[in-house]
Scaffold this motif. Structure first.
Motif, PDB file in Angstrom:
ATOM      1  N   ASN A  25       0.808  -1.200   0.000  1.00 48.55           N
ATOM      2  CA  ASN A  25       0.000   0.000   0.000  1.00 48.55           C
ATOM      3  C   ASN A  25       0.849   1.261   0.000  1.00 48.55           C
ATOM      4  O   ASN A  25       2.003   1.273   0.442  1.00 48.55           O
ATOM      5  N   SER A  26       0.245   2.327  -0.456  1.00 47.84           N
ATOM      6  CA  SER A  26       0.948   3.598  -0.604  1.00 47.84           C
ATOM      7  C   SER A  26       1.349   4.198   0.737  1.00 47.84           C
ATOM      8  O   SER A  26       0.703   3.980   1.756  1.00 47.84           O
ATOM      9  N   THR A  27       2.427   4.998   0.700  1.00 49.69           N
ATOM     10  CA  THR A  27       2.753   5.838   1.852  1.00 49.69           C
ATOM     11  C   THR A  27       1.925   7.110   1.735  1.00 49.69           C
ATOM     12  O   THR A  27       1.751   7.665   0.650  1.00 49.69           O
ATOM     13  N   ILE A  28       1.422   7.560   2.889  1.00 49.22           N
ATOM     14  CA  ILE A  28       0.478   8.678   2.897  1.00 49.22           C
ATOM     15  C   ILE A  28       0.806   9.643   4.027  1.00 49.22           C
ATOM     16  O   ILE A  28       1.163   9.225   5.131  1.00 49.22           O
ATOM     17  N   ILE A  29       0.700  10.956   3.742  1.00 55.86           N
ATOM     18  CA  ILE A  29       0.692  11.940   4.834  1.00 55.86           C
ATOM     19  C   ILE A  29      -0.683  12.599   4.804  1.00 55.86           C
ATOM     20  O   ILE A  29      -1.324  12.706   3.751  1.00 55.86           O
ATOM     21  N   ILE A  30      -1.151  13.021   5.993  1.00 60.31           N
ATOM     22  CA  ILE A  30      -2.458  13.671   6.075  1.00 60.31           C
ATOM     23  C   ILE A  30      -2.319  15.007   6.796  1.00 60.31           C
ATOM     24  O   ILE A  30      -1.480  15.162   7.684  1.00 60.31           O
ATOM     25  N   ALA A  31      -3.151  15.974   6.392  1.00 64.37           N
ATOM     26  CA  ALA A  31      -3.098  17.301   6.996  1.00 64.37           C
ATOM     27  C   ALA A  31      -4.503  17.856   7.181  1.00 64.37           C
ATOM     28  O   ALA A  31      -5.285  17.913   6.233  1.00 64.37           O
ATOM     29  N   ASP A  32      -4.816  18.238   8.428  1.00 65.21           N
ATOM     30  CA  ASP A  32      -6.102  18.856   8.733  1.00 65.21           C
ATOM     31  C   ASP A  32      -5.941  19.597  10.055  1.00 65.21           C
ATOM     32  O   ASP A  32      -5.297  19.093  10.972  1.00 65.21           O
ATOM     33  N   ASP A  33      -6.520  20.787  10.157  1.00 67.19           N
ATOM     34  CA  ASP A  33      -6.327  21.565  11.384  1.00 67.19           C
ATOM     35  C   ASP A  33      -7.335  21.202  12.485  1.00 67.19           C
ATOM     36  O   ASP A  33      -7.298  21.782  13.563  1.00 67.19           O
ATOM     37  N   HIS A  34      -8.220  20.245  12.206  1.00 67.00           N
ATOM     38  CA  HIS A  34      -9.152  19.771  13.239  1.00 67.00           C
ATOM     39  C   HIS A  34      -8.641  18.438  13.803  1.00 67.00           C
ATOM     40  O   HIS A  34      -8.648  17.423  13.091  1.00 67.00           O
TER      41      HIS A  34
ATOM     42  N   VAL B  62      -0.927  19.705  11.076  1.00 64.37           N
ATOM     43  CA  VAL B  62      -2.110  20.439  11.533  1.00 64.37           C
ATOM     44  C   VAL B  62      -2.251  21.798  10.847  1.00 64.37           C
ATOM     45  O   VAL B  62      -3.167  22.552  11.148  1.00 64.37           O
ATOM     46  N   ASN B  63      -1.336  22.107   9.929  1.00 62.07           N
ATOM     47  CA  ASN B  63      -1.462  23.332   9.144  1.00 62.07           C
ATOM     48  C   ASN B  63      -0.726  23.167   7.821  1.00 62.07           C
ATOM     49  O   ASN B  63       0.004  22.188   7.614  1.00 62.07           O
TER      50      ASN B  63
ATOM     51  N   ILE C  57       1.090   9.644  -1.624  1.00 67.02           N
ATOM     52  CA  ILE C  57      -0.160  10.412  -1.616  1.00 67.02           C
ATOM     53  C   ILE C  57      -0.164  11.375  -0.426  1.00 67.02           C
ATOM     54  O   ILE C  57       0.263  11.017   0.675  1.00 67.02           O
ATOM     55  N   ALA C  58      -0.656  12.586  -0.663  1.00 66.18           N
ATOM     56  CA  ALA C  58      -0.869  13.556   0.421  1.00 66.18           C
ATOM     57  C   ALA C  58      -2.354  13.906   0.454  1.00 66.18           C
ATOM     58  O   ALA C  58      -2.917  14.318  -0.562  1.00 66.18           O
ATOM     59  N   ILE C  59      -2.989  13.703   1.609  1.00 66.97           N
ATOM     60  CA  ILE C  59      -4.408  14.025   1.780  1.00 66.97           C
ATOM     61  C   ILE C  59      -4.492  15.335   2.555  1.00 66.97           C
ATOM     62  O   ILE C  59      -4.076  15.409   3.720  1.00 66.97           O
ATOM     63  N   LEU C  60      -5.013  16.370   1.920  1.00 64.99           N
ATOM     64  CA  LEU C  60      -4.976  17.718   2.489  1.00 64.99           C
ATOM     65  C   LEU C  60      -6.374  18.302   2.658  1.00 64.99           C
ATOM     66  O   LEU C  60      -7.195  18.220   1.751  1.00 64.99           O
ATOM     67  N   ASP C  61      -6.595  18.927   3.813  1.00 72.03           N
ATOM     68  CA  ASP C  61      -7.789  19.746   3.987  1.00 72.03           C
ATOM     69  C   ASP C  61      -7.609  21.029   3.166  1.00 72.03           C
ATOM     70  O   ASP C  61      -6.482  21.469   2.929  1.00 72.03           O
ATOM     71  N   ILE C  62      -8.704  21.619   2.721  1.00 69.11           N
ATOM     72  CA  ILE C  62      -8.609  22.875   1.961  1.00 69.11           C
ATOM     73  C   ILE C  62      -8.250  24.041   2.871  1.00 69.11           C
ATOM     74  O   ILE C  62      -7.297  24.769   2.632  1.00 69.11           O
ATOM     75  N   GLN C  63      -9.049  24.234   3.924  1.00 69.70           N
ATOM     76  CA  GLN C  63      -8.861  25.388   4.796  1.00 69.70           C
ATOM     77  C   GLN C  63      -7.952  25.024   5.963  1.00 69.70           C
ATOM     78  O   GLN C  63      -8.352  24.311   6.868  1.00 69.70           O
ATOM     79  N   MET C  64      -6.698  25.519   5.910  1.00 74.92           N
ATOM     80  CA  MET C  64      -5.747  25.296   7.004  1.00 74.92           C
ATOM     81  C   MET C  64      -5.019  26.596   7.303  1.00 74.92           C
ATOM     82  O   MET C  64      -4.880  27.455   6.425  1.00 74.92           O
ATOM     83  N   PRO C  65      -4.525  26.758   8.532  1.00 79.53           N
ATOM     84  CA  PRO C  65      -3.724  27.944   8.850  1.00 79.53           C
ATOM     85  C   PRO C  65      -2.427  27.986   8.041  1.00 79.53           C
ATOM     86  O   PRO C  65      -1.920  26.955   7.602  1.00 79.53           O
ATOM     87  N   TYR C  66      -1.907  29.182   7.860  1.00 80.75           N
ATOM     88  CA  TYR C  66      -0.635  29.472   7.181  1.00 80.75           C
ATOM     89  C   TYR C  66      -0.702  29.257   5.665  1.00 80.75           C
ATOM     90  O   TYR C  66      -0.441  30.174   4.892  1.00 80.75           O
ATOM     91  N   LEU C  67      -1.030  28.055   5.246  1.00 77.43           N
ATOM     92  CA  LEU C  67      -1.180  27.773   3.812  1.00 77.43           C
ATOM     93  C   LEU C  67      -2.431  26.923   3.617  1.00 77.43           C
ATOM     94  O   LEU C  67      -2.647  25.963   4.352  1.00 77.43           O
ATOM     95  N   THR C  68      -3.258  27.266   2.636  1.00 80.97           N
ATOM     96  CA  THR C  68      -4.418  26.419   2.328  1.00 80.97           C
ATOM     97  C   THR C  68      -3.946  25.163   1.592  1.00 80.97           C
ATOM     98  O   THR C  68      -2.804  25.100   1.116  1.00 80.97           O
ATOM     99  N   GLY C  69      -4.848  24.203   1.484  1.00 80.34           N
ATOM    100  CA  GLY C  69      -4.517  22.995   0.726  1.00 80.34           C
ATOM    101  C   GLY C  69      -4.129  23.318  -0.705  1.00 80.34           C
ATOM    102  O   GLY C  69      -3.177  22.743  -1.254  1.00 80.34           O
TER     103      GLY C  69
END
Length: 208
Positions: free
Chosen positions: A2-11, A34-35, A50-62
């Motif tokens: 399976n793929s390596t994945i990073i995830i980002a979400d400020d919640h 978290v941002n 794969i990178a799974i990103l939230d759209i709305q995050m502090p500092y930089l958006t997705g």
């Protein structure tokens, strides 16, 4: 494997839920952010599949993170998760060659299908989003515009100035402005600054 994945979400709750879901399903989560700033640092360091990103995050958006990835030729395939059913965002994701767009309300239901599709090099956009965009009604009064006025709208959608539109259509700036004025009247828009530009951006899928 399976793929390596990073995830980002400020919640934190959503981030933990995503991580638990991915780990339970055998994916290798190599980092969480978290941002947006942490997200791009993780992508540079880990180079995940794969990178799974939230759209709305502090500092930089997705989206801003994706733009940096493109500039730096980082190879990670991006999946965006969002609450937004937004036509402009959809086109922006297409423009940036984002691989996946999953609505948060269906994230855990759709994420496996999305990742599976992305692993095969096939983009995945939430069916709920596609259905929503398809069912949006054609704007009122659009059929009343002449072919020339529609052409003016297409140029506006491509962010061209009145001068550039005039040069493309071989007409004067004054004629372009006259067409714009007629369009505003036919579409029954408020005669305020940028009302036509805003309308075009909201309805560009019916124009381009």
């Amino acid at each position: 494997m399976n793929s390596t994945i990073i995830i980002a979400d400020d919640h934190p709750i959503i981030l933990k839920g995503l991580n638990d879901f991915l780990v339970e399903n055998g994916y290798h989560v190599t980092g969480m952010a978290v941002n947006g700033r942490e997200a791009i640092d993780l992508i540079r360091k880990e180079k995940p599949d794969i990178a799974i990103l939230d759209i709305q995050m502090p500092y930089l958006t997705g989206i801003e993170v994706v733009e940096i990835c493109r500039k730096e030729n980082l190879p990670s395939k991006i999946i965006i998760i969002t609450l937004e059913k937004d036509i402009d965002l959809y086109y922006k994701c297409k423009e940036l060659s984002i691989y996946g767009y999953v609505l948060k309300e269906f994230a855990l239901e759709e994420l496996q299908n999305c990742i599976s599709s992305v692993e095969k090099g096939k983009p995945y956009f939430s069916p709920e989003l596609i259905n929503y965009l398809k069912t949006e009604h054609k704007p009122e009064h659009l059929d009343e515009l002449t072919p020339t006025e529609i052409e003016v709208l297409k140029h506006i959608a491509l962010n061209k100035t009145a001068k550039e539109i005039g040069e493309s259509m071989f007409i004067s700036n004054r004629t372009v402005e006259k067409h714009k004025s007629n369009i505003i009247k036919k579409l029954d828009l408020e005669p305020i600054q940028n009302s036509l530009l805003i309308w075009v951006k909201e309805n560009q899928k019916h124009i381009l």
